[in-house]
Each structure stands twice: as C-alpha cells, then as structure tokens.
Design a protein around this motif. Structure first.
Motif, PDB file in Angstrom:
ATOM      1  N   GLU A 169     -32.766  -0.435   0.254  1.00  0.00           N
ATOM      2  CA  GLU A 169     -32.512  -1.873   0.274  1.00  0.00           C
ATOM      3  C   GLU A 169     -31.761  -2.386  -0.960  1.00  0.00           C
ATOM      4  O   GLU A 169     -31.400  -3.553  -1.013  1.00  0.00           O
ATOM      5  CB  GLU A 169     -33.841  -2.632   0.409  1.00  0.00           C
ATOM      6  N   LYS A 170     -31.505  -1.540  -1.936  1.00  0.00           N
ATOM      7  CA  LYS A 170     -30.855  -1.960  -3.180  1.00  0.00           C
ATOM      8  C   LYS A 170     -29.354  -1.714  -3.063  1.00  0.00           C
ATOM      9  O   LYS A 170     -28.910  -0.567  -2.917  1.00  0.00           O
ATOM     10  CB  LYS A 170     -31.441  -1.179  -4.360  1.00  0.00           C
ATOM     11  N   LEU A 171     -28.568  -2.781  -3.150  1.00  0.00           N
ATOM     12  CA  LEU A 171     -27.129  -2.660  -2.976  1.00  0.00           C
ATOM     13  C   LEU A 171     -26.504  -1.771  -4.042  1.00  0.00           C
ATOM     14  O   LEU A 171     -25.627  -0.946  -3.734  1.00  0.00           O
ATOM     15  CB  LEU A 171     -26.488  -4.059  -2.994  1.00  0.00           C
ATOM     16  N   GLU A 172     -26.915  -1.910  -5.291  1.00  0.00           N
ATOM     17  CA  GLU A 172     -26.324  -1.124  -6.363  1.00  0.00           C
ATOM     18  C   GLU A 172     -26.558   0.368  -6.157  1.00  0.00           C
ATOM     19  O   GLU A 172     -25.670   1.189  -6.413  1.00  0.00           O
ATOM     20  CB  GLU A 172     -26.891  -1.551  -7.723  1.00  0.00           C
ATOM     21  N   GLU A 190     -15.349  -4.691  -2.903  1.00  0.00           N
ATOM     22  CA  GLU A 190     -15.178  -6.134  -3.065  1.00  0.00           C
ATOM     23  C   GLU A 190     -16.454  -6.833  -2.606  1.00  0.00           C
ATOM     24  O   GLU A 190     -16.949  -6.560  -1.509  1.00  0.00           O
ATOM     25  CB  GLU A 190     -13.979  -6.630  -2.255  1.00  0.00           C
ATOM     26  N   LYS A 191     -16.961  -7.723  -3.447  1.00  0.00           N
ATOM     27  CA  LYS A 191     -18.227  -8.385  -3.170  1.00  0.00           C
ATOM     28  C   LYS A 191     -18.005  -9.832  -2.742  1.00  0.00           C
ATOM     29  O   LYS A 191     -17.145 -10.529  -3.284  1.00  0.00           O
ATOM     30  CB  LYS A 191     -19.153  -8.340  -4.380  1.00  0.00           C
ATOM     31  N   THR A 200     -26.865 -14.091  -0.195  1.00  0.00           N
ATOM     32  CA  THR A 200     -26.930 -12.638  -0.051  1.00  0.00           C
ATOM     33  C   THR A 200     -25.620 -12.004  -0.492  1.00  0.00           C
ATOM     34  O   THR A 200     -24.539 -12.431  -0.084  1.00  0.00           O
ATOM     35  CB  THR A 200     -27.217 -12.272   1.413  1.00  0.00           C
ATOM     36  N   ASP A 201     -25.727 -10.955  -1.305  1.00  0.00           N
ATOM     37  CA  ASP A 201     -24.546 -10.211  -1.737  1.00  0.00           C
ATOM     38  C   ASP A 201     -24.117  -9.240  -0.639  1.00  0.00           C
ATOM     39  O   ASP A 201     -24.941  -8.488  -0.095  1.00  0.00           O
ATOM     40  CB  ASP A 201     -24.840  -9.428  -3.018  1.00  0.00           C
ATOM     41  N   ASP A 275     -27.007  -6.460   0.588  1.00  0.00           N
ATOM     42  CA  ASP A 275     -28.143  -6.350  -0.316  1.00  0.00           C
ATOM     43  C   ASP A 275     -29.427  -6.708   0.428  1.00  0.00           C
ATOM     44  O   ASP A 275     -29.514  -7.738   1.102  1.00  0.00           O
ATOM     45  CB  ASP A 275     -27.953  -7.289  -1.504  1.00  0.00           C
ATOM     46  N   GLY A 276     -30.433  -5.843   0.334  1.00  0.00           N
ATOM     47  CA  GLY A 276     -31.688  -6.054   1.027  1.00  0.00           C
ATOM     48  C   GLY A 276     -31.790  -5.329   2.348  1.00  0.00           C
ATOM     49  O   GLY A 276     -32.827  -5.409   3.011  1.00  0.00           O
ATOM     50  N   SER A 277     -30.753  -4.603   2.748  1.00  0.00           N
ATOM     51  CA  SER A 277     -30.773  -3.878   4.018  1.00  0.00           C
ATOM     52  C   SER A 277     -30.326  -2.441   3.783  1.00  0.00           C
ATOM     53  O   SER A 277     -29.300  -2.208   3.137  1.00  0.00           O
ATOM     54  CB  SER A 277     -29.857  -4.546   5.046  1.00  0.00           C
TER      55      SER A 277
END
Length: 505
Positions: A169-172, A190-191, A200-201, A275-277
C-alpha cells in the motif's frame, strides 16, 4: 502537472471563510500563524503546536499531526540538531535557510511554504512545519511515519516461478520495486493528486521513447479531470478513466506483480500506481492480455503455448457451455446420440424445472458459493466453498431438484473460469454467460450464435486508450501474433526486443 479537479478543495473553502488574514501570506507573527492553524484544525486532537527556541535564541513554533510523523526521526533528526546547538544569530530568511540545511540531517531537508494553504497541505501529508518569528516563510520537513507491511507474495496471483513479492500500500515502496527492475533514467515517474478530500497521490510511470506520448498525455488528462471527493483505491480510477465504463470487459490490467508491470513498461505500456493500494493499473491492453500470465515467459514456450490454448478453450466453455447445453437439450435433441438422449431424459424425468431455470439456479448458487469463499476468512472460506458445493449438489440431485448432467456442466464451467489468469476477464465472462443462457432458452443454437456474434462485435468496437481491443487480429498484424495465439520462442521475438533495446540506448 497539477490536477484539474472540478471538485473544489474543502480546505480552500474554509480558508476563504476565515477572513482576509487567513487568505494572505504567512504572517511574521507566531501568534497570528498559530491562531490561523488552530482555526482550520478545530476539534483535531492530534494537532500539536509547540513553541521553542532554535539555534539558542530564535523564537519559533513547530506544528504537526502526531499520528502521521515518525516520532523517533522527529526527536533525533529534528529536535536535537535545532535545540542543542550553540546560539547562532539569524539576521535574514536566507541565513535561516542556510543554517537549517547545515544543521539538519539529510532525511529532513527543509522546503519552503509561502502561504497557509500550502502549510495545511504539508501537514496533511505528514510533514512538520516550522514557523520562525519575523519570517513570512514557513519551513516543512519530511518526518513521515515509515510504517508499512512487509513485502509478500500476492495471494490472488500466486505462481510457481518468478519473484515471490508483490506491491504493497506504500507508493514509495512500489516505485522503488520498479526502479530496481528497470535501471534507466528513461523510466519516468509523474505524480498527480486527485480527490478533494482524500488528496490521494497517483503516479504515472512509463519509459520515455517507448510509450506513446499521446497515450501518456491522455492518461494524465483523464486522471486530472477526475471529479470526485475521495479516491481511496485503484478501482475508482479504473472506472473513471475507462474508455467504456459500461462494458463488462476490462480495458486495463490490474495486478500486484512488479515483474508483470516491469515487462509491460518495456513493451510500451503505461502503469498507474495509487498511494494506499497494492493494485497497479496497466494500460492500454488488448483482449488477449487477459489470458496471458507473467509465468508464460518463465517456462518453455511449448508448454506456455499449450497453456494459452487451454485457457482460450476453457474461457469459451466458461462463457457458452451452459447455453449450448440448454439449447441442445431443449431444441436440438437430434444432435446428440440416442443413448445419451435417453440418459439425459431419464436424469431429467424427476426434475420439475425447465432446463434454463435449472441452469440459472445452479449457476447463481455456484457464484454465491464462490463469493462466500472469498469473503469469509481463508480457512473457513475454503471449507465452505468446497463442502458447500459437494453437499448442495449431492442433496439437490437426490431431491430431484437438479439433474446430475447439469451438475457436471456447472462444475466444468466453474473450473474453466478459474483457468483465466485475469480476475476481471473471468468476471466479464461470468456475466456474459447469463444472457447467453436466456438467448439459448429462447432461440436455441441460433440464439447462442447471435449472442456470440453480438459479443464479438462489441469486442471489435472496444478501445483501450485508443488502441483496438482485438489487436493484432482486428486490425490484423502478423508480427503481433507471435505473442498472442501462441508464445513464440525468444529467438523469434528477438527482433522486437532488439528494437526496444535500441530505443533504450
């Protein structure tokens, strides 16, 4: 690129409602800044506002949300360097910025915020904001909490060969997994930020000069135009940016496997990470992508080709077998041998329902058992799905409600649906199965053929971000067939990979 959401930011609304002092730039008075922040975060017990002296004698104020920051990093990387230093005279904002960069650890390098709205956004992202007396600039520090679950094998896409870890779940962390596999500066990230409430990122990942720039621009535009208050999972974005949201067929691939995403990026596709998925979207895709597995490229091409044809065959059975059985037993009994006809008639003699009702009862029951097995805890769910199917099926046959041949047909249909690697494609085929059964009950095999033709017409007209869904068959492309109808040896696909390599160099 900044998002162009039509949803107005609720924080901005509140900023406008708090008066001119809040809308203006950051004040040079700590009391004014503290008042503005507390008005915005009223009734937020996790807000921490603390006064302190930095560099010995400079009055300052730190603000943060304690549930979002890493407390250990806050103590060792921030408080100690600022408060345990000898007195340093601060005469200008530039000198303050230089001292902060010099004194603090690299993990908390400061960034400058110029207004209260920026400060609010930084606080909500888990950063610490520093206000300094007589300065109209605030400094933010990345002290975010690093808690996340360990990498583990995806339960839905488990395999025999290949890596044993999936996205989390952590985008980084997910972006790190892709960087480790594709080590080239042409891998672009690209964010964007979507959702007026959730903020949400979203990361758009592609390889420059391989992915079509028109597809990349279209993806960015569609995501930027999302008009929604909160985006909590990749399924939100998948539906909102789809070419045909009312089509049962997926126009994007959802996966948790970094190796599949990496291979798709090298082929010129675009990945969307949220982010979060832990589920990543791959686009554009074709119809055949739903029957391909990452493991097809880790095994011998002969066995991989056999598996693909097996998937195509059983996908057709999963979609049309109950309809064909209904059509033959209802309208075309002369097409089956006499002995089999007598056996089917004897089995159905005590069944009070017509063939189509019998099929609908069993198919709906099977789908309910499968859904129950997924939603229940894993040990209980497996028991319910297996034991429930055996007990209900046997009891239904003994009670004369369902015939034994229909149990066989439903069982084969269920097993066939499990052979499809893409769950979204399996769901689409399960949905189409029901209207085909109704067509078969009304018009026999003619209805089945008409239904299949209608599905084929829909597939030919479907697009995935401008790419024809049935490519390379419609439109026809001979080169593309080397990885569709069969998995060609790597030597036969060498030309395509050499072209890809030249683009990367």
């Amino acid at each position: 690129m900044k998002p162009k959401n039509k949803v107005s930011d609720p924080i901005q609304k509140k900023l406008k409602g708090l008066g001119p002092a809040i809308e203006s730039k950051i004040s040079d008075k700590l009391d004014d800044n503290e008042s503005a922040i507390k008005q915005l975060f009223v009734n937020c017990s996790d807000l921490v506002v603390r006064r302190l002296h930095i560099f010995g004698s400079t009055p300052a104020m730190v603000v943060y949300l304690e549930v979002l920051i890493d407390k250990q990093l806050w103590d060792t990387g921030f408080l100690e360097p600022l408060m345990l230093q000898d007195s340093v005279p601060i005469e200008s904002p530039q000198q303050l910025s230089e001292q902060l960069n010099y004194k603090l650890a690299s993990t908390v390098q400061p960034q400058i915020a110029l207004n209260i709205n920026e400060v609010v956004q930084l606080l909500l992202r888990g950063e610490v904001v520093l206000f300094v007396e007589a300065s109209t600039e605030a400094f933010s520090f990345k002290v975010r909490d690093k808690l996340h679950r360990q990498l583990e094998e995806p339960s839905v896409e488990a395999g025999i060969r290949g890596p044993r870890y999936g996205f989390i779940e952590k985008l980084e962390i997910n972006l790190t997994l892709l960087r480790q596999r594709i080590r080239t500066p042409r891998l672009k990230i690209e964010k964007l930020c979507v959702g007026g409430l959730s903020q949400t990122d979203v990361a758009i990942v592609y390889i420059e000069d391989i992915a079509h720039q028109s597809v990349v621009d279209e993806v960015k535009q569609r995501i930027s135009n999302i008009d929604m208050g909160s985006v909590l999972e990749s399924g939100y974005i998948e539906e909102l940016i789809s070419d045909q949201p009312y089509s049962p067929f997926p126009t994007m691939q959802a996966t948790q496997r970094p190796d599949l995403v990496s291979a798709s990026l090298v082929e010129g596709k675009v990945a969307v990470l949220i982010d979060g998925s832990p589920v990543v979207l791959i686009l554009p895709i074709s119809f055949w992508f739903g029957f391909q597995s990452a493991e097809d490229y880790y095994m011998k091409f002969i066995y991989a080709t056999m598996l693909r044809w097996l998937r195509y065959l059983f996908a057709f059975l999963a979609m049309a077998l109950p309809a064909i059985f209904i059509a033959i037993t209802t309208f075309h009994q002369e097409m089956i041998p006499t002995s089999l006809t007598l056996s089917l008639a004897a089995a159905r003699e005590v069944v009070p329902f017509p063939a189509v009702m019998e099929a609908l009862i069993m198919e709906i029951t099977f789908e309910a058992l499968r859904e129950a097995g997924i939603r229940l805890p894993r040990p209980v769910g497996q028991t319910i799905s297996i034991v429930g199917a055996l007990v209900i099926g046997q009891a239904a046959v003994q009670a004369g409600i369902i015939s034994a041949p229909k149990i066989i047909v439903v069982s084969v249909t269920g097993i066939a649906s499990f052979l499809i690697p893409n769950p979204s494609m399996s769901q689409a085929i399960s949905i189409i199965r029901f209207p085909l059964m109704l067509f078969a009950a009304s018009f026999g095999l003619y209805g089945v053929v008409v239904g299949l033709i209608a599905v084929l017409i829909h597939l030919v007209n479907l697009r995935s971000f401008g790419v024809p869904y049935m490519t390379p068959l419609a439109p026809f492309n001979l080169t593309g067939l080397s990885d569709v109808l069969f998995r060609a040896p790597w030597r036969m696909m060498l030309r395509r990979h050499q072209q890809t390599k030249k683009r990367l160099e």
